[in-house]
Scaffold this motif. Structure first.
Motif, PDB file in Angstrom:
ATOM      1  N   VAL A 292       0.887  -1.192   0.077  1.00 25.47           N
ATOM      2  CA  VAL A 292       0.011  -0.062  -0.037  1.00 25.47           C
ATOM      3  C   VAL A 292       1.029   1.269   0.127  1.00 25.47           C
ATOM      4  CG1 VAL A 292      -1.755   1.541   1.390  1.00 25.47           C
ATOM      5  CG2 VAL A 292      -1.979  -1.091   1.096  1.00 25.47           C
ATOM      6  N   THR A 293       1.733   1.341   1.005  1.00 22.68           N
ATOM      7  CA  THR A 293       2.498   2.600   1.056  1.00 22.68           C
ATOM      8  C   THR A 293       3.817   2.500   2.107  1.00 22.68           C
ATOM      9  OG1 THR A 293       2.623   5.020   1.124  1.00 22.68           O
ATOM     10  CG2 THR A 293       1.250   3.768   2.619  1.00 22.68           C
ATOM     11  N   LEU A 294       4.893   2.939   1.617  1.00 24.76           N
ATOM     12  CA  LEU A 294       5.909   3.000   2.585  1.00 24.76           C
ATOM     13  C   LEU A 294       5.702   4.120   3.334  1.00 24.76           C
ATOM     14  CD1 LEU A 294       8.898   2.425   3.717  1.00 24.76           C
ATOM     15  CD2 LEU A 294       9.673   4.077   1.903  1.00 24.76           C
ATOM     16  N   ALA A 295       5.669   4.174   4.870  1.00 25.28           N
ATOM     17  CA  ALA A 295       5.437   5.109   5.891  1.00 25.28           C
ATOM     18  C   ALA A 295       6.258   5.776   6.241  1.00 25.28           C
ATOM     19  CB  ALA A 295       4.294   4.486   6.979  1.00 25.28           C
ATOM     20  N   MET A 296       7.443   5.391   6.568  1.00 26.51           N
ATOM     21  CA  MET A 296       8.605   5.981   7.176  1.00 26.51           C
ATOM     22  C   MET A 296       9.763   5.281   7.161  1.00 26.51           C
ATOM     23  SD  MET A 296       6.820   5.681  11.156  1.00 26.51           S
ATOM     24  CE  MET A 296       4.934   5.984  10.291  1.00 26.51           C
ATOM     25  N   THR A 297      10.783   5.998   7.436  1.00 25.85           N
ATOM     26  CA  THR A 297      12.118   5.151   7.253  1.00 25.85           C
ATOM     27  C   THR A 297      13.161   5.557   8.371  1.00 25.85           C
ATOM     28  OG1 THR A 297      13.229   6.786   5.902  1.00 25.85           O
ATOM     29  CG2 THR A 297      12.042   5.186   4.582  1.00 25.85           C
ATOM     30  N   THR A 298      13.760   4.459   8.804  1.00 23.77           N
ATOM     31  CA  THR A 298      14.786   4.781   9.982  1.00 23.77           C
ATOM     32  C   THR A 298      16.267   4.241   9.922  1.00 23.77           C
ATOM     33  OG1 THR A 298      14.124   2.469  10.723  1.00 23.77           O
ATOM     34  CG2 THR A 298      12.710   4.181  11.679  1.00 23.77           C
ATOM     35  N   PRO A 299      16.942   5.302   9.390  1.00 25.60           N
ATOM     36  CA  PRO A 299      18.309   5.033   8.971  1.00 25.60           C
ATOM     37  C   PRO A 299      19.115   4.662   9.965  1.00 25.60           C
ATOM     38  CG  PRO A 299      18.047   7.309   9.079  1.00 25.60           C
ATOM     39  CD  PRO A 299      16.670   6.819   9.263  1.00 25.60           C
ATOM     40  N   PHE A 300      20.258   4.044   9.887  1.00 21.93           N
ATOM     41  CA  PHE A 300      21.245   3.534  10.770  1.00 21.93           C
ATOM     42  C   PHE A 300      22.420   4.380  10.767  1.00 21.93           C
ATOM     43  CE2 PHE A 300      19.656  -0.656   9.129  1.00 21.93           C
ATOM     44  CZ  PHE A 300      18.475  -0.881  10.084  1.00 21.93           C
ATOM     45  N   VAL A 301      23.245   4.556  11.896  1.00 23.32           N
ATOM     46  CA  VAL A 301      24.348   5.008  11.948  1.00 23.32           C
ATOM     47  C   VAL A 301      25.335   4.294  12.403  1.00 23.32           C
ATOM     48  CG1 VAL A 301      25.579   7.008  13.539  1.00 23.32           C
ATOM     49  CG2 VAL A 301      22.948   7.211  13.139  1.00 23.32           C
ATOM     50  N   LEU A 302      26.448   4.432  11.670  1.00 26.58           N
ATOM     51  CA  LEU A 302      27.772   3.686  11.894  1.00 26.58           C
ATOM     52  C   LEU A 302      28.701   4.699  12.735  1.00 26.58           C
ATOM     53  CD1 LEU A 302      29.316   1.256  11.257  1.00 26.58           C
ATOM     54  CD2 LEU A 302      30.414   2.551   9.319  1.00 26.58           C
ATOM     55  N   ALA A 303      29.131   3.970  13.893  1.00 30.73           N
ATOM     56  CA  ALA A 303      29.855   5.040  14.833  1.00 30.73           C
ATOM     57  C   ALA A 303      30.797   4.439  15.211  1.00 30.73           C
ATOM     58  CB  ALA A 303      28.971   5.370  15.868  1.00 30.73           C
ATOM     59  N   ALA A 304      31.845   4.959  15.638  1.00 28.44           N
ATOM     60  CA  ALA A 304      33.409   4.392  15.975  1.00 28.44           C
ATOM     61  C   ALA A 304      33.639   4.481  17.837  1.00 28.44           C
ATOM     62  CB  ALA A 304      34.573   4.702  15.136  1.00 28.44           C
ATOM     63  N   ARG A 305      34.402   3.896  18.061  1.00 31.23           N
ATOM     64  CA  ARG A 305      34.955   4.210  19.588  1.00 31.23           C
ATOM     65  C   ARG A 305      35.803   5.394  19.231  1.00 31.23           C
ATOM     66  NH1 ARG A 305      40.018   2.295  19.763  1.00 31.23           N
ATOM     67  NH2 ARG A 305      40.515   0.400  18.290  1.00 31.23           N
ATOM     68  N   PRO A 306      36.018   6.414  20.111  1.00 35.28           N
ATOM     69  CA  PRO A 306      36.744   7.562  19.660  1.00 35.28           C
ATOM     70  C   PRO A 306      38.229   7.189  19.725  1.00 35.28           C
ATOM     71  CG  PRO A 306      35.158   7.946  21.926  1.00 35.28           C
ATOM     72  CD  PRO A 306      35.263   6.502  21.187  1.00 35.28           C
ATOM     73  N   GLY A 307      38.629   6.356  20.149  1.00 33.31           N
ATOM     74  CA  GLY A 307      40.109   5.738  19.953  1.00 33.31           C
ATOM     75  C   GLY A 307      40.527   5.323  18.776  1.00 33.31           C
ATOM     76  N   LEU A 308      39.382   5.048  17.941  1.00 28.39           N
ATOM     77  CA  LEU A 308      39.490   4.509  16.627  1.00 28.39           C
ATOM     78  C   LEU A 308      40.199   5.529  15.695  1.00 28.39           C
ATOM     79  CD1 LEU A 308      39.691   1.700  15.003  1.00 28.39           C
ATOM     80  CD2 LEU A 308      37.422   2.512  14.347  1.00 28.39           C
ATOM     81  N   GLY A 309      40.022   6.604  15.945  1.00 29.78           N
ATOM     82  CA  GLY A 309      40.515   7.842  14.984  1.00 29.78           C
ATOM     83  C   GLY A 309      40.083   8.033  13.709  1.00 29.78           C
ATOM     84  N   VAL A 310      38.842   7.562  13.526  1.00 26.96           N
ATOM     85  CA  VAL A 310      38.162   7.740  11.938  1.00 26.96           C
ATOM     86  C   VAL A 310      36.925   8.603  12.223  1.00 26.96           C
ATOM     87  CG1 VAL A 310      39.081   5.535  11.294  1.00 26.96           C
ATOM     88  CG2 VAL A 310      36.816   5.436  12.196  1.00 26.96           C
ATOM     89  N   ARG A 311      36.723   9.388  11.018  1.00 27.86           N
ATOM     90  CA  ARG A 311      35.613  10.122  11.163  1.00 27.86           C
ATOM     91  C   ARG A 311      34.622   9.996   9.821  1.00 27.86           C
ATOM     92  NH1 ARG A 311      34.770  13.847  14.992  1.00 27.86           N
ATOM     93  NH2 ARG A 311      36.398  14.037  16.647  1.00 27.86           N
ATOM     94  N   THR A 312      35.239   9.521   8.795  1.00 27.25           N
ATOM     95  CA  THR A 312      34.675   9.405   7.898  1.00 27.25           C
ATOM     96  C   THR A 312      34.945   7.750   6.962  1.00 27.25           C
ATOM     97  OG1 THR A 312      36.618   9.912   6.267  1.00 27.25           O
ATOM     98  CG2 THR A 312      35.180  11.540   6.961  1.00 27.25           C
ATOM     99  N   LEU A 313      34.119   7.543   5.992  1.00 30.65           N
ATOM    100  CA  LEU A 313      34.111   6.152   5.451  1.00 30.65           C
ATOM    101  C   LEU A 313      35.456   5.980   4.791  1.00 30.65           C
ATOM    102  CD1 LEU A 313      30.824   5.324   4.259  1.00 30.65           C
ATOM    103  CD2 LEU A 313      31.658   4.406   6.162  1.00 30.65           C
ATOM    104  N   PRO A 314      36.034   6.783   4.057  1.00 27.80           N
ATOM    105  CA  PRO A 314      37.630   6.702   3.545  1.00 27.80           C
ATOM    106  C   PRO A 314      38.512   6.805   4.550  1.00 27.80           C
ATOM    107  CG  PRO A 314      35.962   8.495   2.193  1.00 27.80           C
ATOM    108  CD  PRO A 314      35.371   8.132   3.440  1.00 27.80           C
ATOM    109  N   GLU A 315      38.426   7.493   5.641  1.00 30.39           N
ATOM    110  CA  GLU A 315      39.469   6.827   6.754  1.00 30.39           C
ATOM    111  C   GLU A 315      39.068   5.784   7.493  1.00 30.39           C
ATOM    112  OE1 GLU A 315      39.339  11.881   8.423  1.00 30.39           O
ATOM    113  OE2 GLU A 315      38.700  10.209   9.686  1.00 30.39           O
ATOM    114  N   LEU A 316      37.925   5.117   7.532  1.00 31.24           N
ATOM    115  CA  LEU A 316      37.638   3.820   8.138  1.00 31.24           C
ATOM    116  C   LEU A 316      38.380   2.913   7.118  1.00 31.24           C
ATOM    117  CD1 LEU A 316      36.327   1.636   9.760  1.00 31.24           C
ATOM    118  CD2 LEU A 316      34.153   2.030   8.566  1.00 31.24           C
TER     119      LEU A 316
END
Length: 328
Positions: A123-147
């Protein structure tokens, strides 16, 4: 008075057209004629339950009939979906479901009690709920290329925590790793909060889950955001880059949809979709869904929902096979 063959055919065609028109009016114009029951394939207090109760209030006003929520949790969402699939096709019983029973479960179970593609009408898509990929601070990455760079230089390899080995966040994480050309090892937990806590504690390198769970940890500086899986930057997390900024067209997250039993008349599905879009357009409803569930309204209608479900079935089926996920 005699009627010629053409006259008889014209008369028959007119009667048939009248029948079709009356049927169409019965399917749409007079709907709903009584209480509408919406089966939610999750328990009371869950995200789908909360979302549907908010939507039900609006639909009840639009339709002038009660819209009641019928929680049928269990079976990874299959119990509720099966109950809806066996209902009458007149629109008075609908299904409000998360993604798993519609696009994933069939790849994980040897025997499904229903066929999502055959026994349910989008009938219809009602709403979407995206996911967040997050790192432990000590990993030192802030973007996917850095990851990607960090993963390639790591001898031990990197781990990412999820709430389960067959959860949608797990498959989103695996898809991201494939897109980046790296290997990430999934560490599945029984529940998402434990996955989050172990990443904050440094026992895993990354965690991927929904925005309501992860956002407070980002605000507190306990985790570093790397990417969000929505197509566009997310309200309230505009500083977090989308995965699509590195991997064009990447979009993979949770979602809630409204469906009917298989064989529902197309005109009726379109009518219900239009009314749902009208209900979801209310600014206060959109604000509550975003604030309480991290959900963004996306009322796209039957055709768009059918296309999306077909695409996600193919993607998830391929991932299940490639990862050799055990079949129950």
């Amino acid at each position: 008075m005699q009627v010629g063959r053409r006259g008889m055919l014209a008369c028959g065609a007119g009667l048939a057209l009248g029948t079709v028109q009356r049927t169409a009016r019965a399917q749409t114009g007079s709907f709903p004629m009584r209480t509408v029951r919406v089966i939610v394939s999750a328990g009371a207090g869950s995200g789908p339950d909360t979302a549907m109760r908010l939507l039900a209030d609006r639909l009840s006003t639009i339709w002038g009939q009660p819209v009641v929520v019928d929680n049928r949790g269990g079976g990874s969402g299959n119990i509720g979906a099966q109950a809806a699939a066996r209902s009458e096709r007149d629109g008075h019983v609908l299904l409000f479901s998360q993604a798993s029973p519609l696009v994933l479960n069939a790849h994980l179970m040897r025997a499904m009690p229903f066929d999502p593609a055959r026994d349910l009408t989008p009938v219809t898509l009602a709403m979407t709920t995206p996911f967040v990929l997050a790192a432990r601070p000590g990993l030192g990455v802030r973007t996917l290329p850095e990851l990607a760079a960090r993963a390639r230089e790591s001898r031990e390899g990197l781990t990412f925590a999820t709430g389960g080995a067959t959860s949608l966040p797990r498959f989103a994480g695996e898809q991201l790793a494939r897109g980046l050309g790296i290997r990430l090892t999934n560490v599945p937990y029984g529940v998402s909060p434990q996955a989050l806590q172990d990443t904050v504690a440094g026992r895993t390198d990354l965690v991927i889950d929904g925005t309501p769970l992860i956002t407070p940890q980002l605000r507190a500086g306990l985790l570093t955001p790397v990417a969000i899986t929505s197509a566009a930057r997310f309200p309230g997390l505009e500083e977090v880059p989308t995965a699509a900024e590195t991997l064009p067209a990447f979009e993979m997250g949770g979602w809630f949809a409204l469906l009917g039993p298989g064989g529902m008349p197309p005109a009726l599905a379109e009518r219900i979709a239009a009314d749902a879009a009208r209900a979801l357009a209310a600014p206060e409803l959109r604000d509550r869904l975003l604030r309480e569930l991290g959900a963004v309204v996306s009322a796209d209608g039957p055709a768009a929902l059918a296309t999306m479900m077909e695409r996600e079935r193919a993607t998830l089926g391929r991932l299940v096979r490639e990862l050799e996920v055990p079949i129950e």
